[in-house]
Each structure stands twice: as structure tokens, then as C-alpha cells.
Design a protein around this motif. Structure first.
Motif, mmCIF file in Angstrom:
data_model
loop_
_atom_site.group_PDB
_atom_site.id
_atom_site.type_symbol
_atom_site.label_atom_id
_atom_site.label_comp_id
_atom_site.label_asym_id
_atom_site.label_seq_id
_atom_site.Cartn_x
_atom_site.Cartn_y
_atom_site.Cartn_z
ATOM 1 N N ASP A 50 8.377 4.754 -3.757
ATOM 2 C CA ASP A 50 7.683 5.428 -2.667
ATOM 3 C C ASP A 50 7.793 6.911 -2.977
ATOM 4 O O ASP A 50 8.837 7.525 -2.739
ATOM 5 C CB ASP A 50 8.332 5.094 -1.326
ATOM 6 C CG ASP A 50 7.548 5.675 -0.145
ATOM 7 O OD1 ASP A 50 6.567 6.407 -0.385
ATOM 8 O OD2 ASP A 50 7.921 5.391 1.012
ATOM 9 N N GLU A 82 0.836 -1.199 0.000
ATOM 10 C CA GLU A 82 0.000 0.000 0.000
ATOM 11 C C GLU A 82 0.869 1.248 0.000
ATOM 12 O O GLU A 82 1.898 1.301 0.670
ATOM 13 C CB GLU A 82 -0.915 0.009 1.228
ATOM 14 C CG GLU A 82 -2.035 -1.010 1.162
ATOM 15 C CD GLU A 82 -2.972 -0.890 2.335
ATOM 16 O OE1 GLU A 82 -2.926 0.142 3.020
ATOM 17 O OE2 GLU A 82 -3.736 -1.840 2.574
ATOM 18 N N TYR A 102 11.824 -1.294 4.049
ATOM 19 C CA TYR A 102 10.600 -1.665 3.336
ATOM 20 C C TYR A 102 10.376 -3.184 3.303
ATOM 21 O O TYR A 102 9.401 -3.641 2.703
ATOM 22 C CB TYR A 102 10.645 -1.128 1.907
ATOM 23 C CG TYR A 102 10.533 0.373 1.842
ATOM 24 C CD1 TYR A 102 9.293 0.994 1.731
ATOM 25 C CD2 TYR A 102 11.668 1.185 1.898
ATOM 26 C CE1 TYR A 102 9.179 2.377 1.668
ATOM 27 C CE2 TYR A 102 11.575 2.558 1.842
ATOM 28 C CZ TYR A 102 10.328 3.156 1.729
ATOM 29 O OH TYR A 102 10.223 4.525 1.678
ATOM 30 N N ARG A 103 11.233 -3.928 3.951
ATOM 31 C CA ARG A 103 11.096 -5.380 3.938
ATOM 32 C C ARG A 103 9.980 -5.826 4.883
ATOM 33 O O ARG A 103 9.655 -5.142 5.833
ATOM 34 C CB ARG A 103 12.443 -6.033 4.296
ATOM 35 C CG ARG A 103 13.505 -5.742 3.254
ATOM 36 C CD ARG A 103 14.897 -6.195 3.641
ATOM 37 N NE ARG A 103 15.879 -5.645 2.710
ATOM 38 C CZ ARG A 103 17.198 -5.725 2.857
ATOM 39 N NH1 ARG A 103 17.699 -6.376 3.902
ATOM 40 N NH2 ARG A 103 18.015 -5.178 1.978
ATOM 41 N N GLY A 104 9.399 -6.980 4.569
ATOM 42 C CA GLY A 104 8.307 -7.494 5.386
ATOM 43 C C GLY A 104 6.956 -6.905 5.053
ATOM 44 O O GLY A 104 5.993 -7.084 5.808
ATOM 45 N N ARG A 105 6.850 -6.237 3.901
ATOM 46 C CA ARG A 105 5.592 -5.605 3.502
ATOM 47 C C ARG A 105 5.014 -6.223 2.228
ATOM 48 O O ARG A 105 4.126 -5.657 1.615
ATOM 49 C CB ARG A 105 5.807 -4.095 3.309
ATOM 50 C CG ARG A 105 6.171 -3.378 4.591
ATOM 51 C CD ARG A 105 6.621 -1.947 4.390
ATOM 52 N NE ARG A 105 5.659 -1.117 3.685
ATOM 53 C CZ ARG A 105 5.814 0.199 3.479
ATOM 54 N NH1 ARG A 105 6.900 0.803 3.939
ATOM 55 N NH2 ARG A 105 4.905 0.878 2.818
ATOM 56 N N GLY A 106 5.527 -7.380 1.830
ATOM 57 C CA GLY A 106 4.976 -8.079 0.685
ATOM 58 C C GLY A 106 5.621 -7.745 -0.644
ATOM 59 O O GLY A 106 5.206 -8.283 -1.677
#
Length: 198
Positions: free
Chosen positions: A63, A2, A109-113
Motif C-alpha cells: 500500500d 484495489e 487489510y483483511r476481508g479485501r480479497g
């Protein structure tokens, strides 16, 4: 994912974001286990194979105006000989295989899909081009290397969960300079593979 924007480029269009892609690779691959002492010259040489291939794919994630992640792939038949060699040695049909380059993503930004999305996009690329096997390679480092961070957690579990299996007998070799070095040195890269349901 998102609030993040996905951009897909192919072939010569990758040139429009070459600087962003190169800068991200240099930053992320400076960390263990690649320890890459990056340079614009090395990047231009490495990325040219993707620019020259009309069937390549680069997926960039933004981003706002900041490129925070990127991933690449191309049909193995269009890749460099070093990438092809382990498959040629085993008599495998290169025309069935999609070669995945890198997935690089800034740590925050890791772990956000995003990593899952990179695999989804590249597997979709393989299907679109009639390719039924996806393959990538990852660097092998001595697990006892003093440069390895104490809290390092590799990607093996993530790749296995995505359906990929390590192929210990399939090893290629790439060269780049480690941090603080001016000369490139040879690095073994072991392949992982998955056969797609098509």
C-alpha cells in the motif's frame, strides 16, 4: 485489492525485500495462535530456504511504500526435511507437491480479497512448475489456552472453501520462542492439502 500493488519475487530476488518480509512475519505472527517472539536472526535462518531455491515464490502486497501482506511457497522437493517428513513417511512423491509457507496480512487489510489472491498466485506457481498438489501446515494450540482471544475466528472455513482438507494424521514440528520466552519450544503443525485440476 484495489489501490494495492502486487510484487512477485523468486529465489535470490527475495533478498531485496527480506527486511520487509521479516518485519511483517514478526508483527503478524505475534498474534494468536502463533504467539511468535520474533527476531531478525530467526527470520534470516527461516527465509534462507526460499532465497536458496530458484523455484520459490514470494508474493508481497504494498500500500504505497508500506508492505502490508506477504505469502511464500516453493516445491516441497526443495524444502527443509522437517517440511518433507510427513510426506516421506507416507511414501508420497515430493516432486508433485508445492509447499505453501505463510500468508501474513495486517489486520486492517483483511476481508479485501488479499488472502484469496495469495492462494491464486501460489496455485498458479504450482501449475507453472508441473506440481499437482498444494500443501501447507498450521499450528495446533490447545483451544482452552487462556491466551486465546475470546473473539478469535480461525481460518479453517476459509481454507475448506478454497478446496483444502485437513490431514490430522500428517503433523510436522517446528520450534520458535513464544512471546516473553527466550528459548524455542516445539509446536505441532498439522497439514492441509488440495489436489489441483491440471
Amino acid at each position: 485489492m484495489e489501490s494495492l500493488r502486487l510484487q512477485k519475487l523468486a529465489g535470490e530476488a527475495i533478498l531485496t525485500q527480506m527486511d520487509a518480509l521479516a518485519a511483517l512475519r514478526i508483527r503478524v505472527f505475534r498474534d494468536w495462535p502463533y504467539l511468535y517472539e520474533g527476531s531478525a536472526e530467526y527470520e534470516a535462518h527461516y527465509l534462507q530456504v526460499y532465497v536458496d531455491c530458484p523455484r520459490s515464490l514470494a508474493v508481497l502486497v504494498w500500500d504505497g511504500e508500506r508492505c502490508i501482506g506477504a505469502s511464500t511457497c516453493l516445491p516441497l522437493a526443495d524444502a527443509l526435511p522437517d517440511m518433507q517428513q510427513p510426506f516421506v513417511e507416507r511414501g508420497m512423491d515430493l516432486s508433485r507437491i508445492d509447499y505453501f509457507g505463510e500468508s501474513v496480512l495486517l489486520r486492517e487489510y483483511r476481508g479485501r480479497g488479499v488472502g484469496v489472491e495469495f492462494f491464486r498466485q501460489r496455485e498458479a506457481h504450482a501449475r507453472e512448475h508441473g506440481l499437482s498438489i498444494c500443501a501447507f501446515c498450521a499450528v495446533d494450540r490447545d483451544p482452552h489456552d487462556r491466551r486465546k482471544p475470546a473473539d478469535y475466528a480461525g481460518n479453517d472455513a476459509f481454507w475448506t472453501h478454497r478446496g483444502y482438507r485437513k490431514q490430522p494424521e500428517m503433523v510436522s514440528h517446528f520450534s520458535w520462542p513464544d512471546i516473553g520466552e527466550s528459548e524455542s519450544s516445539d509446536k505441532p503443525m498439522t497439514f492441509w492439502m488440495r489436489e489441483l485440476d491440471v
